[in-house]
Design an enzyme around this catalytic site. Structure first.
Site, PDB file in Angstrom:
ATOM      1  N   LYS A   1       3.730  -0.945  -7.974  1.00  0.00           N
ATOM      2  CA  LYS A   1       3.480   0.478  -8.195  1.00  0.00           C
ATOM      3  C   LYS A   1       4.808   1.250  -8.223  1.00  0.00           C
ATOM      4  CE  LYS A   1      -0.921   0.142  -5.598  1.00  0.00           C
ATOM      5  NZ  LYS A   1      -1.689   0.710  -4.459  1.00  0.00           N
TER       6      LYS A   1
ATOM      7  N   TYR B   1      -8.724   2.532 -12.214  1.00  0.00           N
ATOM      8  CA  TYR B   1      -9.421   3.102 -11.060  1.00  0.00           C
ATOM      9  C   TYR B   1     -10.802   3.609 -11.473  1.00  0.00           C
ATOM     10  CZ  TYR B   1      -5.076   2.651  -8.439  1.00  0.00           C
ATOM     11  OH  TYR B   1      -3.967   2.148  -7.808  1.00  0.00           O
TER      12      TYR B   1
ATOM     13  N   ARG C   1      -3.339 -12.153  -2.573  1.00  0.00           N
ATOM     14  CA  ARG C   1      -3.822 -11.161  -1.584  1.00  0.00           C
ATOM     15  C   ARG C   1      -3.244 -11.467  -0.195  1.00  0.00           C
ATOM     16  NH1 ARG C   1      -6.267  -6.357  -3.221  1.00  0.00           N
ATOM     17  NH2 ARG C   1      -6.729  -6.218  -1.005  1.00  0.00           N
TER      18      ARG C   1
ATOM     19  N   THR D   1      -4.234  -3.508   3.212  1.00  0.00           N
ATOM     20  CA  THR D   1      -4.021  -2.293   2.412  1.00  0.00           C
ATOM     21  C   THR D   1      -3.058  -1.303   3.071  1.00  0.00           C
ATOM     22  OG1 THR D   1      -6.273  -2.553   1.580  1.00  0.00           O
ATOM     23  CG2 THR D   1      -5.243  -0.405   1.246  1.00  0.00           C
TER      24      THR D   1
ATOM     25  N   ARG E   1       3.559  -6.016   2.081  1.00  0.00           N
ATOM     26  CA  ARG E   1       3.301  -4.647   2.557  1.00  0.00           C
ATOM     27  C   ARG E   1       3.781  -4.475   4.000  1.00  0.00           C
ATOM     28  NH1 ARG E   1      -2.828  -4.267   0.040  1.00  0.00           N
ATOM     29  NH2 ARG E   1      -2.307  -3.275  -1.954  1.00  0.00           N
TER      30      ARG E   1
ATOM     31  N   ASN F   1       1.614   1.526  -0.835  1.00  0.00           N
ATOM     32  CA  ASN F   1       1.661   0.142  -0.355  1.00  0.00           C
ATOM     33  C   ASN F   1       2.254  -0.815  -1.381  1.00  0.00           C
ATOM     34  OD1 ASN F   1      -0.461   0.047  -2.117  1.00  0.00           O
ATOM     35  ND2 ASN F   1      -2.040  -0.259  -0.568  1.00  0.00           N
TER      36      ASN F   1
ATOM     37  N   HIS G   1      -0.477  -3.516  -6.269  1.00  0.00           N
ATOM     38  CA  HIS G   1      -1.913  -3.725  -6.471  1.00  0.00           C
ATOM     39  C   HIS G   1      -2.093  -5.191  -6.830  1.00  0.00           C
ATOM     40  CE1 HIS G   1      -5.979  -3.652  -7.991  1.00  0.00           C
ATOM     41  NE2 HIS G   1      -5.513  -4.398  -8.981  1.00  0.00           N
TER      42      HIS G   1
ATOM     43  N   GLU H   1      -9.240  -6.376 -15.092  1.00  0.00           N
ATOM     44  CA  GLU H   1      -7.947  -5.687 -14.997  1.00  0.00           C
ATOM     45  C   GLU H   1      -6.897  -6.255 -15.950  1.00  0.00           C
ATOM     46  OE1 GLU H   1      -8.460  -4.273 -10.342  1.00  0.00           O
ATOM     47  OE2 GLU H   1      -7.077  -5.907 -10.815  1.00  0.00           O
TER      48      GLU H   1
HETATM   49  P1  IDP Z   1      -6.188  -2.749  -2.015  1.00  0.00           P
HETATM   50  O1  IDP Z   1      -5.039  -2.190  -2.822  1.00  0.00           O
HETATM   51  O2  IDP Z   1      -5.687  -3.416  -0.755  1.00  0.00           O
HETATM   52  O3  IDP Z   1      -7.097  -3.633  -2.821  1.00  0.00           O
HETATM   53  P2  IDP Z   1      -8.310  -0.725  -2.193  1.00  0.00           P
HETATM   54  O4  IDP Z   1      -9.339  -0.529  -1.132  1.00  0.00           O
HETATM   55  O5  IDP Z   1      -8.708  -1.407  -3.457  1.00  0.00           O
HETATM   56  O6  IDP Z   1      -7.061  -1.494  -1.510  1.00  0.00           O
HETATM   57  O7  IDP Z   1      -7.695   0.711  -2.515  1.00  0.00           O
HETATM   58  C1  IDP Z   1      -6.883   0.906  -3.641  1.00  0.00           C
HETATM   59  C2  IDP Z   1      -5.655   1.716  -3.248  1.00  0.00           C
HETATM   60  O8  IDP Z   1      -6.063   2.986  -2.803  1.00  0.00           O
HETATM   61  C3  IDP Z   1      -4.868   1.141  -2.088  1.00  0.00           C
HETATM   62  O9  IDP Z   1      -3.923   0.184  -2.508  1.00  0.00           O
HETATM   63  C4  IDP Z   1      -4.202   2.362  -1.526  1.00  0.00           C
HETATM   64  O10 IDP Z   1      -3.008   2.703  -2.235  1.00  0.00           O
HETATM   65  C5  IDP Z   1      -5.215   3.457  -1.770  1.00  0.00           C
HETATM   66  N1  IDP Z   1      -6.103   3.768  -0.632  1.00  0.00           N
HETATM   67  C6  IDP Z   1      -7.164   3.058  -0.215  1.00  0.00           C
HETATM   68  N2  IDP Z   1      -7.772   3.663   0.820  1.00  0.00           N
HETATM   69  C7  IDP Z   1      -7.067   4.811   1.054  1.00  0.00           C
HETATM   70  C8  IDP Z   1      -7.197   5.885   2.009  1.00  0.00           C
HETATM   71  O11 IDP Z   1      -8.088   5.928   2.865  1.00  0.00           O
HETATM   72  N3  IDP Z   1      -6.252   6.891   1.955  1.00  0.00           N
HETATM   73  C9  IDP Z   1      -5.258   6.875   1.035  1.00  0.00           C
HETATM   74  N4  IDP Z   1      -5.112   5.898   0.126  1.00  0.00           N
HETATM   75  C10 IDP Z   1      -6.002   4.879   0.133  1.00  0.00           C
HETATM   76 MG    MG Z   2      -8.404  -3.203  -4.443  1.00  0.00          MG
END
Ligand code: IDP
Ligand code: MG
Length: 177
Positions: free
Chosen positions: A10, A50, A114, A120, A131, A151, A154, A165
């Site tokens: 990202k 998204y 992963r 996350t 991360r 983070n 993705h 994707e």
């Molecule tokens: P992932 O990237 O570990 O798969 P996902 O649940 O798919 O996590 O969420 C996508 C992205 O959304 C995360 O990488 C993170 O940047 C952001 N995100 C997820 N939950 C939150 C939150 O509660 N607050 C702010 N950002 C969030």
């Molecule tokens: Mg995800």
């Protein structure tokens, strides 16, 4: 099983000059690079990446409600409103600069990638993961600053997600080993 997965570095990772560090971790773990490019995401790609699927909407709404409930705050928004707000932050963040998009190929690529990237939220992601080692960002700070949690990466989390994707970010120019 040999699989392909989609990984995005990202804009926060690109801006911090972590491209080499991040790619080298995947290579050292045995992943092959089957496609790689540096791009500025288009609005269409952000919307498709998204996607507001019913599962994502209910999942993100539940997670957000639980986090606020812990702080004693009740959210007076519908699931869709919560999801749209978070989706807006995600699109702003991924669209804020250049992104490295890659397809990685390897044994159990989805699960292994992963594992390498970690949880996350960088604050609680295990040491040794990308991360956990390279960021400290947290949900509470991100919520306070009304943005998505930074983070760095993705990565697809299932075979179906990977298939969907990869098609968003790569046409037929992906070279498979
Ligand atoms: P992932 O990237 O570990 O798969 P996902 O649940 O798919 O996590 O969420 C996508 C992205 O959304 C995360 O990488 C993170 O940047 C952001 N995100 C997820 N939950 C939150 C939150 O509660 N607050 C702010 N950002 C969030
Ligand atoms: Mg995800």
């Amino acid at each position: 099983m040999i699989e392909e997965t989609l990984v995005l570095i990202k804009p926060d990772g690109v801006k911090r000059s972590l491209i080499g560090e991040i790619i080298s971790r995947f290579e050292k773990a045995g992943m092959q690079i089957a496609g790689l490019k540096l791009i500025r995401p288009a609005e269409k790609q952000l919307n498709e990446h998204y996607l507001l699927s019913p599962e994502w909407v209910s999942g993100i709404a539940q997670k957000t409600r639980e986090a606020f409930a812990k702080k004693g705050i009740e959210i007076n928004e519908t699931d869709l409103q919560i999801a749209q707000r978070v989706q807006g932050w995600l699109k702003d963040s991924l669209g804020s600069g250049f992104v490295i998009a890659m397809v990685l190929n390897g044994n159990c690529a989805i699960e292994v990638v992963r594992k390498l990237i970690g949880a996350t939220e960088p604050r609680t992601a295990a040491a040794g993961t990308i991360r956990g080692d390279l960021s400290t960002d947290s949900y509470d700070l991100a919520d306070l600053e009304k943005r998505s949690v930074g983070n760095l990466i993705h990565a697809s989390s299932s075979l179906e997600e990977a298939k969907r994707e990869i098609a968003i970010w790569f046409q037929k120019d992906v070279v498979y080993y």
